[in-house]
Design a protein around this motif. Structure first.
Motif, PDB file in Angstrom:
ATOM      1  N   SER A  12       9.312 -10.355 -12.930  1.00 53.42           N
ATOM      2  CA  SER A  12       7.888 -10.656 -12.969  1.00 53.42           C
ATOM      3  C   SER A  12       7.429 -11.179 -14.316  1.00 53.42           C
ATOM      4  N   ILE A  13       6.567 -12.182 -14.266  1.00 52.42           N
ATOM      5  CA  ILE A  13       5.894 -12.674 -15.462  1.00 52.42           C
ATOM      6  C   ILE A  13       4.790 -11.697 -15.871  1.00 52.42           C
ATOM      7  N   LEU A  31       9.856 -20.090  -8.397  1.00 43.22           N
ATOM      8  CA  LEU A  31       8.545 -19.720  -8.911  1.00 43.22           C
ATOM      9  C   LEU A  31       7.698 -19.200  -7.754  1.00 43.22           C
ATOM     10  N   SER A  32       7.279 -17.946  -7.870  1.00 40.04           N
ATOM     11  CA  SER A  32       6.634 -17.274  -6.745  1.00 40.04           C
ATOM     12  C   SER A  32       5.129 -17.129  -6.938  1.00 40.04           C
ATOM     13  N   ASP A  33       4.420 -17.592  -5.948  1.00 34.30           N
ATOM     14  CA  ASP A  33       2.961 -17.450  -5.895  1.00 34.30           C
ATOM     15  C   ASP A  33       2.679 -16.129  -5.174  1.00 34.30           C
ATOM     16  N   THR A  34       2.942 -15.028  -5.853  1.00 25.98           N
ATOM     17  CA  THR A  34       3.106 -13.725  -5.218  1.00 25.98           C
ATOM     18  C   THR A  34       1.906 -13.279  -4.401  1.00 25.98           C
ATOM     19  N   VAL A  35       0.713 -13.427  -4.927  1.00 28.45           N
ATOM     20  CA  VAL A  35      -0.474 -12.976  -4.194  1.00 28.45           C
ATOM     21  C   VAL A  35      -1.371 -14.137  -3.780  1.00 28.45           C
ATOM     22  N   GLY A  36      -0.825 -15.337  -3.793  1.00 24.16           N
ATOM     23  CA  GLY A  36      -1.555 -16.493  -3.298  1.00 24.16           C
ATOM     24  C   GLY A  36      -2.634 -17.024  -4.223  1.00 24.16           C
ATOM     25  N   LEU A  37      -2.476 -16.775  -5.529  1.00 23.88           N
ATOM     26  CA  LEU A  37      -3.493 -17.193  -6.494  1.00 23.88           C
ATOM     27  C   LEU A  37      -3.403 -18.666  -6.884  1.00 23.88           C
ATOM     28  N   PHE A  53       2.312 -17.989 -11.250  1.00 26.89           N
ATOM     29  CA  PHE A  53       1.140 -18.847 -11.398  1.00 26.89           C
ATOM     30  C   PHE A  53      -0.120 -18.057 -11.758  1.00 26.89           C
ATOM     31  N   GLY A  54       0.077 -16.847 -12.254  1.00 25.93           N
ATOM     32  CA  GLY A  54      -1.051 -16.010 -12.623  1.00 25.93           C
ATOM     33  C   GLY A  54      -0.962 -14.657 -11.946  1.00 25.93           C
ATOM     34  N   ASN A  55      -1.815 -13.738 -12.344  1.00 26.28           N
ATOM     35  CA  ASN A  55      -1.794 -12.391 -11.788  1.00 26.28           C
ATOM     36  C   ASN A  55      -3.212 -11.829 -11.710  1.00 26.28           C
TER      37      ASN A  55
END
Length: 284
Positions: free
Chosen positions: A101-102, A174-180, A144-146
């Motif tokens: 995780s970033i 590169l994962s857009d984990t929570v759709g941000l 791409f952010g958190n």
């Protein structure tokens, strides 16, 4: 013409499913997916059954897939060195995937260790993979952010990519984990990383609401991304998204998008249609 790799992720779709999916049903579905012609099948994970009970039968599932003559490569997710030590013993597993995780907060929530500790784990798993002729795929969660107010910018992502490059990592998803993610940040990240690290294959693992997927895929593709994760039906995604409509990108949408780009991915669309029908027996 660009060569596009599609990575089908039934593991991501199944792991959070409320109803326990029978092992034989998983095997039937995965065998059908292996006939489609995807580059890679993210089929299971070697993690604690207490943490992810849905994946407790991954070894049994693997044994049933072992004899497949499909050209599709198998990927298994691991969350620590112990899981990696088990995964590398299976000959037909080509890729091990590690969630890095970033975001410090998300790394703690996801694997109960710090980001720095996670990087040390990546180093150890990379050495193990090289020794056992496997390849490590590092997933940059929260790329791409958190939503936690943890520090984030393109430079932070680039610095971690540099560290991964220095230990020989060849694939970073590169994962857009929570759709941000929006198109602007996606374009910025890929346009920064792809030219800077030509020896790394950067992929996109996006989560989105069903009506919001296209700008993300378009931005990544136009920035040079050629590796895309999807899941039939758009099922799965991150439970921490706190929005039940946010899931994986539907594989059918990816296929349609690349067909519109005049890209032939060599898929068996008849087998794909049967896989979609099989998915209904699990997810509907």
């Amino acid at each position: 013409m660009k060569k596009i790799k599609l990575i089908e992720c039934p593991r991501d779709a199944m792991q959070g499913w409320e109803r326990q999916i029978p092992t034989e049903q998983k095997i039937t579905y995965l065998k059908q997916l292996l006939q489609v012609g995807f580059d890679t099948l993210d089929f299971g994970s070697f993690v604690s059954p207490k943490a992810i009970p849905q994946m407790a039968d991954t070894e049994l599932v693997y044994r049933a897939l072992e004899e497949s003559n499909s050209p599709t490569k198998l990927l298994a997710i691991i969350a620590n060195l112990r899981g990696a030590e088990k995964a590398v013993t299976f000959e037909k597993i080509k890729y091990l995937g590690f969630p890095f995780s970033i975001s410090e907060t998300f790394q703690q929530r996801n694997t109960n260790i710090s980001v720095e500790e996670a990087f040390k784990t990546v180093e150890a798993i990379q050495a193990l993979c090289l020794k056992n002729n496997k390849e490590l795929v590092v997933y940059f969660s929260m790329a791409f952010g958190n939503p936690y107010q943890d520090a984030y910018d393109v430079e932070i992502v680039t610095n971690w990519a540099e560290k991964m490059a220095n230990i020989g990592i060849k694939i970073i998803a590169l994962s857009d984990t929570v759709g941000l993610a929006n198109a602007e940040i996606i374009s910025s990240i890929f346009n920064t990383l792809i030219p800077a690290y030509p020896n790394i294959e950067f992929g996109g693992h996006f989560h989105a609401r069903a009506d919001a997927w296209l700008p993300k895929i378009q931005a990544a593709y136009e920035a040079g991304c050629t590796r895309f994760d999807g899941a039939i039906g758009g099922f799965g995604g991150c439970p921490m998204a706190e929005d039940e409509l946010v899931g994986n990108i539907n594989t059918q949408n990816l296929i349609d998008f690349f067909e519109n780009q005049q890209i032939d991915m060599g898929l068996n669309l008849s087998a794909f249609k049967k896989a979609v029908q099989e998915s209904w027996r699990i997810f509907v």
